[in-house]
Design a protein around this motif. Structure first.
Motif, mmCIF file in Angstrom:
data_model
loop_
_atom_site.group_PDB
_atom_site.id
_atom_site.type_symbol
_atom_site.label_atom_id
_atom_site.label_comp_id
_atom_site.label_asym_id
_atom_site.label_seq_id
_atom_site.Cartn_x
_atom_site.Cartn_y
_atom_site.Cartn_z
ATOM 1 N N ALA A 141 0.804 -1.222 0.000
ATOM 2 C CA ALA A 141 0.000 0.000 0.000
ATOM 3 C C ALA A 141 0.838 1.273 0.000
ATOM 4 O O ALA A 141 0.523 2.232 -0.727
ATOM 5 C CB ALA A 141 -0.938 -0.002 1.205
ATOM 6 N N ARG A 142 1.905 1.307 0.788
ATOM 7 C CA ARG A 142 2.685 2.553 0.918
ATOM 8 C C ARG A 142 3.359 2.955 -0.397
ATOM 9 O O ARG A 142 3.777 4.110 -0.565
ATOM 10 C CB ARG A 142 3.730 2.409 2.015
ATOM 11 C CG ARG A 142 4.806 1.383 1.738
ATOM 12 C CD ARG A 142 5.827 1.310 2.868
ATOM 13 N NE ARG A 142 6.841 0.299 2.629
ATOM 14 C CZ ARG A 142 6.695 -0.986 2.929
ATOM 15 N NH1 ARG A 142 5.571 -1.412 3.497
ATOM 16 N NH2 ARG A 142 7.678 -1.844 2.680
ATOM 17 N N ASP A 143 3.456 2.007 -1.337
ATOM 18 C CA ASP A 143 4.133 2.281 -2.605
ATOM 19 C C ASP A 143 3.159 2.626 -3.735
ATOM 20 O O ASP A 143 3.597 2.889 -4.859
ATOM 21 C CB ASP A 143 4.951 1.059 -3.049
ATOM 22 C CG ASP A 143 5.959 0.632 -1.992
ATOM 23 O OD1 ASP A 143 6.772 1.484 -1.594
ATOM 24 O OD2 ASP A 143 5.913 -0.541 -1.576
ATOM 25 N N LEU A 144 1.862 2.615 -3.448
ATOM 26 C CA LEU A 144 0.852 2.758 -4.502
ATOM 27 C C LEU A 144 0.065 4.044 -4.323
ATOM 28 O O LEU A 144 -0.596 4.246 -3.309
ATOM 29 C CB LEU A 144 -0.104 1.554 -4.489
ATOM 30 C CG LEU A 144 0.566 0.176 -4.566
ATOM 31 C CD1 LEU A 144 -0.488 -0.924 -4.479
ATOM 32 C CD2 LEU A 144 1.394 0.040 -5.839
ATOM 33 N N GLY A 145 0.113 4.899 -5.325
ATOM 34 C CA GLY A 145 -0.638 6.147 -5.291
ATOM 35 C C GLY A 145 -2.097 5.930 -5.675
ATOM 36 O O GLY A 145 -2.495 4.857 -6.148
#
Length: 424
Positions: free
Chosen positions: A274-278
Motif C-alpha cells: 500500500a505505501r508504494d501505490l498512489g
C-alpha cells in the motif's frame, strides 16, 4: 402452476391475474400482476375477456375474504376516480415506452462513440514503434476527449458498448479501462491534470503485452508456471517501452509498471504494498481487474458484471484500496448495468441502471414474449417489490432473449451522476 379461470365479476383484491391480451390493449404495465385495488378490478372487468386466469399460488391467501361490493369498495370505485386512475396507468405506460426509446438512442450513440475511441486506440498502438511522438499526441487527444465528455455528461458519464466482440482485442480493453478509470477518478474529485494522467496510464497500462507471445495472452486455460512468470513481467516491459517513447509523463509510467500490484503485497512484478501505490494506480488496479474478469482473454474471463463484482469483494478485497473498491461498487452497483438476471418471479431481465437507495434492486428491462421488443418493459424493482434470484451469463440465454434484450455482442456500463456527491 396452480391456475384457475374466474369470471370477471369474481375478481377480488389479492388475486394474481394473467391477461391473455396484447400488451397495448390494456393500461397495465404487465400482463401479469396482483390486484391491489378496486379500480384495477373495474378496468379488468371492461377488458375483452370472458374469463381471466389467476395463479392461486401467487395470490394472497386472504383474497377470498375480500368483499368488493362493500360500501368502502363502492366509494373507492367512483367513476371520476376510476377515470383518473386509468388515465394515470396509460400515462405511466407511455412514459415507460418513451424511456425505452431514449435508452436505445443513448445506446446507439454510445456505440458510435465507443467505436471511434477503439479505432483511435488502434491507431495509437500502430504508431507506437514507427512514430512514438505521433502516438503520444493522439493519446492526449483521445484521453482529452474522454475527460471532456465525462465532464459534460455527469448523469450518464460513460457508456461502453460492444464489449463482447467476436474479435476481442487489447484496443477494446484499453478503452474500457480508460473510461472506467476516468469515471471513478471523477468520483474522487481529481482535477483535469490528474484525470488526464489517469486516462493516459489506463490507455497504455498493457503496453508490455507487445512483448508477450499471443499464445500466452490468448490462452484459455491456466498458464504454466513458466508462462505465468513471463506474463508477470509485462508491467516492466510496458514501462521500458513507455520510457523509449520519451514523451509520456512519469505519472503514466508509474501506473504502467504498478497496475498489477496489490495493497497486501501479493501483486506483481515487484510485490509492492500500500505505501508504494498512489491513488491513480489504486483506481487503475480496480477497474482493470473488473474488465479483465468480464472481458479478458485468460482462464478468468467471461464473468457476468455481478459475478465480477462479487468475486472482487468476497475473494480479493485485500488486494484493493477499500475506499476505491467501495466507491466503485457504490456507483457501478452490486448488479452493474448489463448484468442479466433472473427475477424472483422467474422472469429474465437485464439491468439498465442502479438504484442508489437499494443496490440490490436496480432498474431492469424485462424479457417478455407478450410485449414487442421496441416496447419492452423497464421496471424499478424497488417500486415493484421484486427481488433478483440470480445473475446469469449471456451464454445461458436463448437467441431470442439475447436479441430482445439487445445483448447481441453488447454490454453496457452506466455510472451514477454528479448529484450523488463525491468521495472526499
Amino acid at each position: 402452476m396452480n391456475e384457475r379461470r374466474f369470471d370477471k365479476d369474481e375478481l377480488r383484491i389479492g388475486m394474481f391475474v394473467m391477461l391473455d391480451l396484447p400488451w397495448l390493449s390494456h393500461p397495465f404495465l404487465t400482463n401479469s400482476f396482483k390486484i391491489r385495488n378496486q379500480h384495477q378490478i373495474n378496468i379488468l372487468r371492461q377488458l375483452d375477456l370472458e374469463t381471466i386466469r389467476v395463479d392461486l399460488d401467487r395470490s394472497d391467501p386472504f383474497w377470498a375474504q375480500d368483499q368488493s361490493d362493500s360500501p368502502a369498495a363502492d366509494a373507492l370505485a367512483d367513476e371520476a376516480g376510476g377515470q383518473a386512475f386509468t388515465s394515470k396507468l396509460w400515462s405511466e405506460k407511455h412514459t415507460r415506452i418513451q424511456q425505452l426509446k431514449e435508452r436505445r438512442a443513448r445506446l446507439n450513440q454510445c456505440a458510435k462513440c465507443y467505436l471511434q475511441k477503439a479505432n483511435l486506440a488502434r491507431s495509437i498502438m500502430s504508431h507506437l514503434r514507427s512514430a512514438p511522438a505521433q502516438a503520444a499526441e493522439e493519446a492526449v487527444e483521445l484521453v482529452g476527449g474522454m475527460v471532456d465528455e465525462l465532464t459534460e455528461d455527469p448523469e450518464t458519464t460513460v457508456q461502453l458498448v460492444n464489449l463482447k466482440h467476436r474479435d476481442e482485442n487489447s484496443y477494446n480493453h484499453a478503452v474500457n479501462v480508460s473510461a472506467l478509470a476516468l469515471v471513478l477518478g471523477r468520483e474522487f474529485d481529481l482535477d483535469q491534470a490528474q484525470l488526464r494522467l489517469l486516462g493516459m496510464g489506463a490507455l497504455f497500462h498493457d503496453l508490455g503485452h507487445l512483448k508477450i507471445p499471443s499464445q500466452i495472452l490468448m490462452k484459455k486455460g491456466p498458464l504454466t508456471e513458466a508462462e505465468r512468470r513471463f506474463y508477470q513481467q509485462h508491467p516492466r516491459y510496458g514501462a521500458e517501452i513507455a520510457r523509449q517513447i520519451g514523451t509520456l509523463p512519469a505519472g503514466v509510467i508509474e501506473i504502467i509498471v504498478k497496475h498489477h500490484e496489490h495493497m497486501d503485497g501479493s501483486g506483481f512484478p515487484e510485490g509492492l504494498s500500500a505505501r508504494d501505490l498512489g491513488l491513480l494506480t489504486r483506481i487503475l488496479t480496480v477497474v482493470n481487474r473488473y474488465d479483465n474478469l468480464c472481458n479478458g482473454f485468460g482462464s478468468e474471463r467471461d464473468l457476468s458484471p455481478h459475478q465480477a463484482i462479487s468475486r472482487m469483494y468476497s475473494k480479493e478485497r485485500q488486494w484493493y484500496d477499500p475506499k476505491v473498491l467501495t466507491t466503485f461498487i457504490t456507483h457501478l452497483g452490486v448488479y452493474p448495468p448489463g448484468t442479466v438476471v433472473r427475477l424472483n418471479d422467474g422472469r429474465i431481465a437485464v439491468v439498465t441502471s442502479i438504484n442508489t437507495e437499494d443496490l440490490l434492486k436496480p432498474n431492469v428491462l424485462v424479457y417478455s414474449e407478450e410485449i414487442p421488443a421496441e416496447e419492452a418493459l423497464i421496471l424499478n424493482l424497488i417500486e415493484e417489490e421484486i427481488g433478483i434470484r440470480e445473475s446469469l451469463k449471456i451464454s445461458e440465454l436463448t437467441q431470442a432473449q439475447i436479441e430482445y434484450l439487445n445483448l447481441s455482442d453488447k454490454l453496457s456500463y452506466y455510472f451514477q451522476g454528479q448529484r450523488h456527491g463525491r468521495v472526499r
